[in-house]
Design an enzyme around this catalytic site. Structure first.
Site, PDB file in Angstrom:
ATOM      1  N   HIS A 247      -3.312  -1.382  -2.335  1.00 44.86           N
ATOM      2  CA  HIS A 247      -4.338  -0.449  -1.861  1.00 44.86           C
ATOM      3  C   HIS A 247      -4.173   0.858  -2.617  1.00 44.86           C
ATOM      4  CE1 HIS A 247      -4.131  -2.622   2.256  1.00 44.86           C
ATOM      5  NE2 HIS A 247      -4.813  -3.312   1.376  1.00 44.86           N
TER       6      HIS A 247
ATOM      7  N   ASP B 223      -2.803  -5.404   6.634  1.00 40.07           N
ATOM      8  CA  ASP B 223      -3.354  -6.261   5.598  1.00 40.07           C
ATOM      9  C   ASP B 223      -2.198  -6.921   4.844  1.00 40.07           C
ATOM     10  OD1 ASP B 223      -5.233  -7.454   3.913  1.00 40.07           O
ATOM     11  OD2 ASP B 223      -5.257  -5.749   2.533  1.00 40.07           O
TER      12      ASP B 223
ATOM     13  N   SER C  78       0.861  -1.184   0.000  1.00 43.69           N
ATOM     14  CA  SER C  78       0.000   0.000   0.000  1.00 43.69           C
ATOM     15  C   SER C  78       0.893   1.228   0.000  1.00 43.69           C
ATOM     16  CB  SER C  78      -1.051  -0.049   1.117  1.00 43.69           C
ATOM     17  OG  SER C  78      -0.547   0.290   2.356  1.00 43.69           O
TER      18      SER C  78
END
Lengths: 189, 279
Positions: free
Chosen positions: A39, A132, A12
């Site tokens: 992301h 995540d 991300s």
């Protein structure tokens, strides 16, 4: 013949540069599919694939549901969908609830890819600002796949890589140039 | 919670044998994940879940509702709605009546999106709007047209993109106030669609797995967005056939951004922009 069947990369915040570097350094006709679960900011829903394509040596696409995975193509999880790998070597998309506040969720892509490719998968976690991906990488490890985490010292944001290292004894902690070398080497016949 | 292949099969079979619902042709990855979540939420292992499903009809209905995915938003994927506004809907401008079916409408945000667009195009009055779903709870919610505000602030951005701006001409700007279509009550955390919108659609239960067209009319436009991603090839083909038989010639089908028609039925539709037209 490479022993691997696919590469999956999660990241991300701070991962965009690294992914760009990887895609611009691997050779054209790279013999594995590359799954990208990154992301992105909610308002940057389009333009991402174009930005990644600019310098990439292989085509980058946002797949449709049930597309077959082919070598030499990078599959970017579309904004606002989870991206799964089905056992038949196909992509499946889902609008199911966000996981870890994320859709796409890196964990879900990694877990399904680990299931589908088992020891023939290379899983890579890059810079990122939440946890995540950590659970997903653990699953790759449990299924006998090869696990790589970007060296936190090199990461713009360390949260994701550190969370991954906390719960998994990974195979390699690499800087981005080492990741690229590994990818090149691992597909050499 | 780990769901094994066997657990998954046992569950699907239990539902099939004790009800009219059939998940055998659903795409496995999503359903498995939902099953794991249901087992966790109810704190049941697979055998107690299955026993309860078999003996308690009400519980079975509830589980079916929980296991199907119900996410939607107002003007999801603005570029699709821009395409509808400027290219697809104008094709039906001269119709005396426009029949629209939103299949798998969930909580209805996109039913309202379409009605708002039709109203802007002065095609609202002559449109008959039908919307169906498998899940009667979400239909009730859709009928009410009331949504949480806080989680859906993104709706307003989407609204601006589709209703206020013209992507083909950035100099153009339509200053349409939100309250023309809905009221926002921040203290109660609610977005509520206006009455003239909520009163229009006919909401009805329909199961794409097994039901025929339960609305008794043919359609100019069918929307079915992010539904078939949960179906396998066989079931997708059933749905494409059902839609094909119930579209007028030249009628359009709008799928989700990342859904496509594969196989034989791709020859029976012609793709233009974000729509598949019946040929």
């Amino acid at each position: 013949m490479s022993t691997y069947k696919a590469v999956i990369i999660g990241g991300s915040a701070g991962s965009f540069q690294v992914v760009t570097k990887i895609l611009s350094s691997i050779p054209t006709g790279f013999p594995l599919p590359i799954l990208l679960c990154l992301h992105r900011l909610k308002h940057v829903r389009s333009g991402f694939v174009e930005a990644l394509s600019l310098k990439s040596n292989i085509p980058v696409i946002e797949p449709n549901d049930k597309d077959s995975l082919k070598p030499g193509i990078a599959y970017l999880a579309p904004a606002n969908y989870h991206m799964y790998v089905e056992l038949a070597n196909r992509i499946a998309l889902s609008t199911d609830d966000p996981v870890n506040h994320s859709r796409p969720a890196i964990d879900l892509s990694f877990i399904t890819a680990a299931n589908a490719y088992r020891q023939k998968l290379i899983g890579i976690i890059l810079s990122g600002a939440n946890r995540d991906g950590a659970m997903g990488l653990k699953k790759v490890h449990e299924h006998g796949g090869t696990t790589i985490v970007q060296d936190p010292a090199e990461c713009e944001v360390k949260t994701m890589t550190e969370a991954s290292l906390q719960i998994t004894q990974v195979n390699y902690v690499y800087r981005s140039d080492e990741i690229i070398n590994f990818l090149k080497k691992s597909v050499r016949s | 919670m780990v769901v094994t292949d066997q657990d998954y099969q046992i569950f699907i079979y239990a539902i099939k044998s004790s009800s009219n619902y059939d998940f055998t042709e659903y795409s496995e990855k999503s359903l498995r994940r939902r099953l794991a979540k249901v087992m966790q939420d109810h704190n049941l292992n697979i055998s107690s879940l299955v026993n309860k499903v078999k003996s308690d009809k009400k519980f079975l209905e509830q589980i079916v509702k929980e296991i199907t995915v119900n996410t939607t938003e107002l003007f999801r994927d603005p570029q699709v709605w821009q395409n509808l506004r400027y290219n697809i809907l104008p094709r039906f401008k001269n119709n005396s009546v426009i029949n629209v079916w939103h299949a798998g409408c969930s909580t209805g945000q996109e039913v309202y999106s379409l009605m708002i667009l039709l109203n802007e195009l002065e095609m609202f009055e002559k449109t008959k709007m039908y919307a169906t779903d498998l899940n009667t709870d979400v239909l009730e919610n859709a009928n009410k047209g009331e949504y949480k505000y806080r989680f859906n602030i993104g709706y307003l951005d989407n609204f601006d993109k589709v209703i206020k701006e013209n992507p083909y001409n950035y100099d153009e700007y339509y200053d349409i106030p939100y309250d023309k279509y809905f009221t926002i009550d921040k203290s109660r955390d609610i977005i509520k669609m206006n009455d003239f919108l909520t009163q229009k659609p006919v909401f009805k239960k329909q199961d794409l797995v097994k039901d025929e067209n339960t609305l008794y009319v043919k359609f100019d436009l069918i929307l079915c967005r992010n539904v078939i991603i949960y179906f396998n090839y066989n079931l997708q083909n059933r749905v494409f056939d059902l839609f094909h038989r119930n579209l007028y010639e030249g009628g359009g089908l709008i799928l989700g951004m990342h859904e496509t028609i594969l196989g034989n039925y791709s020859l029976k539709y012609k793709k233009r922009g974000h729509a598949y037209f019946k040929v």
